[in-house]
Scaffold this motif. Structure first.
Motif, short mmCIF file in Angstrom:
data_model
loop_
_atom_site.label_atom_id
_atom_site.label_comp_id
_atom_site.label_asym_id
_atom_site.label_seq_id
_atom_site.Cartn_x
_atom_site.Cartn_y
_atom_site.Cartn_z
N TYR A 164 0.80 -1.22 0.00
CA TYR A 164 0.00 0.00 0.00
C TYR A 164 0.83 1.27 0.00
O TYR A 164 0.27 2.36 0.07
CB TYR A 164 -0.94 -0.02 1.22
N GLU A 165 2.15 1.13 -0.09
CA GLU A 165 2.99 2.31 -0.12
C GLU A 165 2.70 3.11 -1.39
O GLU A 165 2.39 2.55 -2.43
CB GLU A 165 4.48 1.91 -0.09
N ASP A 166 2.81 4.40 -1.29
CA ASP A 166 2.60 5.32 -2.42
C ASP A 166 1.19 5.25 -2.99
O ASP A 166 0.97 5.49 -4.18
CB ASP A 166 3.61 5.04 -3.55
N ARG A 167 0.21 4.92 -2.19
CA ARG A 167 -1.18 4.87 -2.67
C ARG A 167 -2.01 5.88 -1.94
O ARG A 167 -1.83 6.18 -0.84
CB ARG A 167 -1.76 3.48 -2.48
#
Length: 167
Positions: A164-167
């Protein structure tokens, strides 16, 4: 597509104890083992996809020694250094006739295949190993999530937050 799947696995902290390459998947195996970096992988993969011989192109790149054991499904042998990798990659497109020998040497607790058809995961299952295939070219994201779940169930220290990083 296979490299993108590998990057997601890596970001989630699912790292291989060994890798096996089959056909053009030997390029991905070399990347997963740290032999070739992304910058060198892309032109090699493009040439392989076009069916071009890689012999002369391989001379342009310096390959590192593998960070984890890597085995060729074409020869059944371990790849001990960058020179071995170049020799194997020069003959890409050969049949994966020695997958059983490579798998026996790698002895996977869990074999995660990142490829177009799941054939290696099926062969691994026939040999008694747990195997799961990620349909890298056109498959839905649930294939990747199943592979991550299988790795977690096998004891990998999964970093699910990386999804879920950079979302």
């Amino acid at each position: 597509a296979g490299y993108a799947g590998w990057q997601v696995m890596q970001r989630c902290n699912v790292l291989p104890d060994a890798v096996i390459g089959a056909g053009n998947g030997e390029l991905l195996a070399c990347a997963a083992a740290g032999i070739v970096d992304e910058e060198d992988l892309l032109p090699l993969a493009a040439a392989a996809a076009l069916g071009e011989p890689l012999g002369e192109l391989l001379c342009q790149f310096a390959f590192d020694d593998p960070a984890v054991p890597v085995y060729s499904a074409a020869s059944g042998l371990p790849v001990s250094d960058g020179g071995d990798a170049k020799a194997i990659l020069a003959g890409l497109g050969g049949a994966s006739t020695r997958f059983a020998e490579a798998a026996t040497q790698a002895a996977p607790g869990l074999l995660i295949e990142i490829g177009p058809n799941g054939g290696m995961a099926e062969r691994a299952a026939e040999m008694g190993y747990d195997g799961i295939a990620i349909e890298a070219q056109s498959g839905p994201v649930h294939c990747l999530l199943l592979a991550l779940a299988a790795a977690f169930a096998a004891g990998a220290p999964l970093n699910a937050a990386a999804l879920y990083e950079d979302r």
